[in-house]
Design an enzyme around this catalytic site. Structure first.
Site: not given
Length: 1059
Positions: A733, A823, A729, A827, A959, A385, A795, A338
C-alpha cells in the site's frame, strides 16, 4: 546496486544487458522446476560455484535496495524561499536594513527602532526556513523502513555445501536457498521442492491477503496475478509453516518489494501542495501584483516631493532630486509591503493545525504531517482497504452447524462477536449449562485439534498461531463448560478440554487431504482421533454421523446432501467453513503413548498414511468463519454518503469475500446488481474507459488489487479533480499512500513502511475514525478560513491607511515596526482563538468543498475592501483629528496642550520651512514634554508621536472588534454572540494587554515610537473603532439576503468551468 561489468568491454556489457533483460521477462511461475533449473544453469543438489556467483553479481549486483540521493540541505534551505510572500518579505527586510544603515536616526526615528524592523523580518524568515527544512528532511523515511523488512541472512547451497548464515545481500539469481518456519524470505524465489508436507507463507503485507497462503511446486498460468503465483515466494514475506528448497529468481530492485521501493520514490517526487497551500500561493502572487501597483501609485502621487523641474521652451529642465525625501517614500513602499503581508499567518496556521492534531489524536487519528489536517476537510473519495480497516482483521466464527436429534436434521447457531476476545458476544439460543453430547464433541475437537493460542495484550486479545484456529478456541469459550461451570480465565474451557484429552500425536495438515488430526488419550485411557478440515473432504472420509444425544448412525446420502447444502449457503455468504469429525476405533494405536519404538509410530512418520488413518470418521458438525466487519463501519459509510464522500473499497482479497463484506457494510445494497461496480484489479486495468468507471456515483469495489493498480486508481482520481484519501497497512500500500492527497496507515496492523509513507495513522485501525477525522478537518478548515479572512482584512486596512496617508500627503501615521507588531503579536491571539470556534452542527451533512473553491470569493473580497477602507479612514482620520481639533464627538482632546494646525498645513507639511511666523506650543505625553522651540517644523516629524500612537491604537481596537465579526461568515453577532467562543474574549484581552504593555513600559514605547494615552484619548480610540461592527453587521445582512443568488451563480460558474 552493483555496477555491472563496466570495465569488461562493450561486447561483454551488451551480453550482460541481454542476459539481465532475458531473466527479467522469464515467467518462472509458469515453468516447471526442471525448466527453471536449466534456465539458471544450476543443480539443486550442488548450487552455484563461486565463479558463477561472481559472474552473476557483475550482472545483477547485490541483493539490496537502492539508496536514492536525498535533497541536499542547501537545496532544502533555498526551497524555503521559493515562495512569493517570503520573497516580498525578504526584499522588504533588505531594503529597510539598507535604509536604516544610511538613515541612522533621521526623521525622528530612533536608531534602535530602525534596526528592529529588518531584524524581526529576518527572524521570521529564519524560523520559517528551519521548520520547513525539518519537515522535508523527514520525508523519505518510508524507503528506510522498507529496508528494515528485508532478510539479513539465508541458508544457501553452493558448491554442494550448505552455508547456514550467508548474508542475504550476497544472493544472486540461480542460488539454491532453504527456507524454514519463521524465516524471512530473502529474495523472490521459485519453490523447487517441499521438504515438509505443506508450506504456508504470510504475504499479506505485500499482497493484501487476509490469511497465510499455501505454496506448491506446480506451475500456474503466465498471466496470473501476484496472489495467484502459488509456486513463488516473495522477498520480505515470512514462512509460517513448513520448509522447502527454492531457486532465487530476482534480487534487489527486481523483486516485488524492490518495485514497491521504486514506486514509493516515484510517488515522493510527485507530491503536490495541499489545497490551502495552493490557494495561499495564488494569493501571494495576486498580492505581489497589488503591492507593485499600490507602490507605483504612491510614488507617482508623491514624485513631486522628491523630484522637481522647470519648463524651459516647453521642455523640462533644471531637475532637482532630494535623496532624503526619496528614501522617505521608499520607506513608505517598505511599510506598504509589511502592511500587505500577513506575517503572522504561517504561525497562526501552524498553531491551528497543531491544535487540530491534538483534537484528532483524542479520536485515535494521529496526524504525521500538519497540512493533512486541512486536506482532510475537502476529501471527496476515500479508497479503503478491506482487511483490518472495514473488517477487524481477526477471524471469528459467525455460524455453528450441529447435528439434529434425528437423521436428516441440522441445528444452526449464530455466533456473535468480531474479535478474539472470548467475552465479545455470545452464541444465540445456546443451551447454557446443558450442552448435549454432539455439541460437547464439537467443542472438544475445536479445542484440542488446535495449535493456536489467544492472549490478552492490554485492552485487547491477540492470536498466536493461525487466525482460524484462534477463532475456534474463542468459539469454544463462548460455548462454555460442559457441566455449566464458569470461570473468568480467558481460555479456561480450552484448558479443561486439553486436560481431559491428552494429545499424544499430530497428523499435520496437508493440501491433499485438507485436514489436521490429533490422536488423544482421554481420562478414561481410551484412544481417539479428532479431526478438523475442509467439509467436503471430511464427508468423503466419513461413514457415520453423531446425533444430538451422542448416538452414532450411518451417514446416508440425504444427510450428506443436507450438510453440503448448508455448506453452500455459508460459502456464498463468504464464510470459510471447517468441518469436525472423530474416530474411536484405533486398533493400531490402542497401546500407543508417543513412544518412538512403538510399531504405530512408523505409520505417523509417513504423511501418505494420514488419509487411511483418517478414514471411517464420524462427522459431528461444521463452523463458518470470517474476518468480520467492524460494528461501527456501516454507520460511518452512511455518514460518508450524507457528507457527499464516495467510498471505494480496494483490496488484495478475493472478489467473492470482498463483495459479501461490501454488501454487509452498506457499500452495496443487499440485492443490488453489482456486476458493473465490482471488478478485479486486472479487469479494471483492461477496462476501456477507466475514468468513467471511477466516476460511478455509487460504491465501487476493486478486488485482487496489486500495488500498481492502487497507484493507477489514485492517479486517475486526482487527475479528475478528486481529493483522495487512501488507507492501507501493508508494504504493497505504501506507493499509493504516498501518492494520495491523504495517506492513512493502520497503527495496530500496519507495517512501518506504510506508516512512514502516510500522512495520518489510525491508532485503532478503524474506518469510522477516518470519518470522524474528516469532520474534524472540515471544522478546522472553516475556522482557518475565518482567521485567514480576518488577518487578510486587517492587512487590507493597513494598506488603505498607508495609501491614504501617501495620497493625502500628510506625515506617515504608522512606521513598519508598528505594523509588524500588529501583524505578528496583536493579531496573533484572536486569529488563533478563532481556531476554537465551535463546529457547525451540519458540518458532515454538506458536500465536500471543491479543492479549487476560492478562499475569498467576490462578495467576501468586497466586504473586506469596505472594512479595509473604513480602517484606512479611521486610522488616518484620528491622526488628522489630533492635529486639527481640540474636541471630537464631545471628547476633549486639549488636555496635553498641543497646538492646532489647519488641514492645508498638515497636507503640505513638507513646505513648513517656507512658512512665516509658524510656531507651536510644547505638549505632554505621560511624563514626557515635547518642545519645538529650536525647529517648529519638527512638530510634523518627532511631534507626530501622539497622533501616530492614536492611529496605532485605533488600528488595534478595530482589529479586535473585527475578530468578533469573524466568528461567523454571515451570522449576526445577535445570533452568535461573542461568548460562544470564550477563547476569543480571552485572546482579545491578551492583545489589548500587550498593546498597553508597549504603551506604558518606557523602553518598549521608545522602541515602537509611541507614548502613553490619556483616558479621553482612549475614549476617542473606542469611538472611532466601534463602527466597524455596525458596518459589518449591515454587510452580513445583505450577504444573507443575497446568498441564494450568489450560490446559483457559483454553481453555474463551476459547471461551466468543469465543462
Amino acid at each position: 546496486m552493483g555496477k555491472g561489468g563496466e570495465d569488461h568491454g562493450k561486447k561483454e556489457e551488451n551480453g550482460i544487458e541481454s542476459r539481465k533483460k532475458d531473466d527479467d521477462t522469464f515467467p518462472a511461475w509458469a515453468k516447471d522446476v526442471k525448466e527453471c533449473e536449466e534456465k539458471y544453469e544450476v543443480n539443486r543438489e550442488v548450487g552455484l560455484s563461486d565463479a558463477d556467483v561472481e559472474k552473476r553479481r557483475k550482472i545483477y549486483g547485490y541483493n539490496e535496495l537502492e539508496k536514492h540521493e536525498g535533497v541536499s540541505i542547501f537545496k532544502l534551505i533555498l526551497d524555503q524561499f521559493n515562495d512569493t510572500l517570503v520573497r516580498i518579505l525578504l526584499a522588504a527586510a533588505v531594503i529597510s536594513f539598507v535604509l536604516a544603515w544610511y538613515d541612522g536616526d533621521e526623521g525622528g526615528e530612533m536608531e534602535i527602532t530602525a534596526f528592529v524592523e529588518p531584524l524581526v523580518i529576518f527572524l521570521i524568515l529564519i524560523v520559517n526556513a528551519i521548520v520547513g527544512v525539518w519537515q522535508e528532511s523527514n520525508a523519505e523515511k518510508a524507503l528506510e523502513a522498507l529496508k528494515e523488512i528485508q532478510s539479513e541472512h539465508a541458508t544457501v547451497i553452493r558448491d554442494a555445501k550448505k552455508f547456514s548464515s550467508l548474508p542475504a545481500k550476497e544472493l544472486v539469481p540461480g542460488d539454491i536457498v532453504e527456507l524454514r518456519v519463521g524465516d524471512k524470505v530473502p529474495a523472490d524465489m521459485r519453490v523447487l521442492h517441499l521438504i515438509s508436507s505443506t508450506l504456508r507463507v504470510e504475504q499479506g503485507s505485500l499482497t493484501g491477503e487476509s490469511e497465510a497462503v499455501s505454496k506448491t511446486v506446480k506451475p500456474v498460468a503466465e498471466n496470473t496475478d501476484i496472489q495467484g503465483k502459488k509456486c513463488m515466494v516473495f522477498a520480505g514475506t515470512t514462512v509460517v509453516n513448513g520448509n522447502c528448497m527454492c531457486l532465487v529468481m530476482a534480487t534487489g530492485m527486481n523483486t516485488e518489494i524492490g518495485k514497491v521501493h521504486s514506486q514509493i520514490h516515484e510517488a515522493a517526487q510527485n507530491e503536490e501542495d495541499t489545497p490551502l497551500k495552493k490557494k495561499l500561493n495564488e494569493f501571494g502572487e495576486v498580492l505581489t501584483v497589488l503591492i507593485g501597483i499600490v507602490c507605483a501609485v504612491v510614488w507617482l502621487i508623491n514624485v513631486k516631493y522628491f523630484l522637481t523641474w522647470e519648463y524651459v521652451d516647453g521642455w523640462p529642465k533644471n531637475f532637482k532630486f532630494s535623496f532624503e525625501k526619496c528614501t522617505y517614500y521608499f520607506e513608505i513602499a517598505v511599510a506598504l509591503a509589511v502592511a500587505a503581508i500577513p506575517e503572522g499567518l504561517p504561525a497562526v496556521i501552524t498553531t491551528c493545525l497543531a491544535l487540530g492534531t491534538r483534537k484528532m489524536a483524542q479520536k485515535n487519528a494521529l496526524v504525521r504531517k500538519l497540512p493533512s489536517v486541512e486536506t482532510l476537510g475537502c476529501t471527496t473519495v476515500i479508497c479503503s482497504d478491506k482487511t483490518g480497516t472495514l473488517t477487524t482483521n481477526q477471524m471469528a466464527v459467525s455460524k455453528l452447524v450441529a447435528m439434529g436429534s434425528r437423521v436428516g436434521t441440522l441445528r444452526a447457531f449464530n455466533v456473535e462477536g468480531t474479535t478474539y476476545s472470548p467475552f465479545d458476544g455470545k452464541i444465540e439460543d445456546w443451551p447454557v449449562g446443558r450442552m448435549d453430547s454432539n455439541l460437547q464433541m464439537i467443542a472438544k475437537i475445536a479445542a484440542v485439534c488446535n495449535d493456536a493460542d489467544v492472549e490478552q495484550s492490554g485492552n485487547h486479545y491477540v492470536a498466536g498461531g493461525m487466525p482460524t484456529e484462534a477463532a475456534l478456541k474463542v468459539m469454544v469459550e463462548k460455548m462454555g463448560f460442559p457441566e455449566g461451570r464458569h470461570n473468568e480465565s480467558s481460555l479456561a474451557c480450552c484448558q479443561l478440554w486439553n486436560k481431559m484429552e491428552q494429545r499424544i500425536a499430530t497428523l499435520e495438515f496437508d493440501r491433499d487431504r485438507k485436514s489436521m488430526g490429533v490422536i488423544v488419550n482421554s481420562i478414561s485411557h481410551k484412544k481417539s482421533l479428532l479431526v478438523k478440515g475442509a467439509v467436503e473432504n471430511l464427508l468423503d472420509r466419513s461413514t457415520s454421523i453423531q446425533l444430538l444425544d451422542g448416538s452414532v448412525v450411518a451417514l446416508d446420502q440425504y444427510s450428506k446432501d443436507l450438510i453440503l447444502q448448508s455448506l453452500h449457503e455459508m460459502s456464498t455468504s463468504a464464510l470459510r467453513c471447517l468441518g469436525f469429525a472423530y474416530k474411536e476405533d484405533l486398533s493400531e494405536f490402542e497401546t500407543y503413548n508417543g513412544d518412538e519404538d512403538h510399531p504405530a509410530h512408523q505409520l505417523l512418520l509417513e504423511p501418505r498414511n494420514y488419509s487411511s488413518i483418517e478414514s471411517n470418521l464420524t462427522f459431528v458438525g461444521l463452523a463458518g468463519l470470517r474476518d468480520p466487519p467492524r460494528k461501527e463501519v456501516r454507520q460511518a459509510i452512511e455518514d460518508c454518503r450524507a457528507a457527499g464522500i464516495r467510498v471505494m473499497v480496494i483490496t488484495g482479497d478475493n472478489k467473492h469475500t470482498a463483495e459479501a463484506i461490501c454488501r454487509e457494510i452498506g457499500v452495496f445494497g443487499p440485492y443490488d446488481d453489482i456486476s458493473s461496480q465490482s471488478l478485479t484489479g486486472k479487469e479494471f486495468m483492461d477496462h476501456r474507459d477507466k475514468k468513467t468507471h471511477l466516476r460511478h456515483s455509487g460504491g465501487l469495489l476493486i478486488s485482487r488489487a496489486e500495488p500498481r493498480h492502487k497507484q493507477e486508481i489514485v492517479r486517475l482520481l486526482k487527475e479528475d479533480g478528486e481529493v483522495v484519501a487512501m488507507t492501507g497497512d501493508g508494504v504493497n500500500d505504501a506507493p499509493a499512500l504516498k501518492l494520495a492527497d491523504i495517506g492513512i496507515a493502520m497503527g495496530i496492523a500496519g507495517t512501518e513502511v506504510a506508516k512512514e509513507a502516510s500522512d495520518m495513522v489510525l491508532a485503532d485501525d478503524n474506518f469510522s475514525t477516518i470519518v470522524a477525522a474528516v469532520g474534524e478537518g472540515r471544522s478546522i478548515y472553516n475556522n482557518m478560513k475565518a482567521f485567514i479572512r480576518y488577518m487578510i482584512s486587517s492587512n487590507i486596512g493597513e494598506v488603505a491607511s498607508i495609501f491614504l496617508t501617501a495620497a493625502l500627503g500628510i506625515p506617515e501615521g504608522m512606521i513598519p515596526v508598528q505594523l509588524l507588531w500588529v501583524n505578528l503579536v496583536t493579531d496573533g491571539p484572536p486569529a488563533t482563538a478563532l481556531g476554537f470556534n465551535p463546529p457547525d452542527g451540519d458540518v458532515m451533512k454538506k458536500p465536500p468543498r471543491r479543492s479549487d473553491d476560492s478562499l475569498i470569493n467576490t462578495w467576501i473580497l468586497f466586504r473586506y475592501l469596505v472594512i479595509g477602507l473604513y480602517v484606512g479612514i479611521a486610522t488616518v482620520g484620528v491622526f488628522i483629528i489630533w492635529y486639527t481639533h481640540h474636541t471630537f464627538m464631545g471628547i476633549d482632546l486639549s488636555g496635553d496642550g498641543h497646538s492646532l494646525v489647519t488641514y492645508s498645513q498638515l497636507a503640505n507639511w513638507g513646505q513648513c520651512g517656507s512658512w512665516k511666523d509658524f510656531s507651536v506650543s510644547p505638549f505632554t505625553a505621560g511624563s514626557q514634554v515635547f518642545s519645538f522651540d529650536a525647529n517648529p517644523c519638527e512638530y510634523f516629524r518627532s511631534g507626530k508621536i501622539k497622533a501616530s500612537t492614536l492611529s496605532l491604537s485605533v488600528l488595534v481596537a478595530i482589529e479586535m472588534f473585527n475578530s468578533l465579526n469573524a466568528l461567523s461568515e454571515d451570522c449576526s453577532l445577535l445570533r452568535m454572540p461573542p461568548w460562544v467562543n470564550p477563547w476569543l474574549l480571552l485572546a482579545m484581552s491578551i492583545s489589548f494587554g500587550l498593546h498597553a504593555l508597549i504603551l506604558y513600559v518606557p523602553f518598549l514605547a521608545q522602541v515602537f515610537g509611541i507614548v502613553p494615552l490619556s483616558f479621553n484619548e482612549w475614549l476617542l480610540v473606542l469611538a472611532v473603532a466601534f463602527p466597524v461592527i455596525l458596518i459589518d453587521e449591515v454587510l452580513k445582512f445583505v450577504g444573507r439576503c443575497t446568498r441564494g443568488l450568489r450560490q446559483s451563480n457559483s454553481t453555474r460558474h463551476s459547471k461551466h468551468k468543469a465543462e
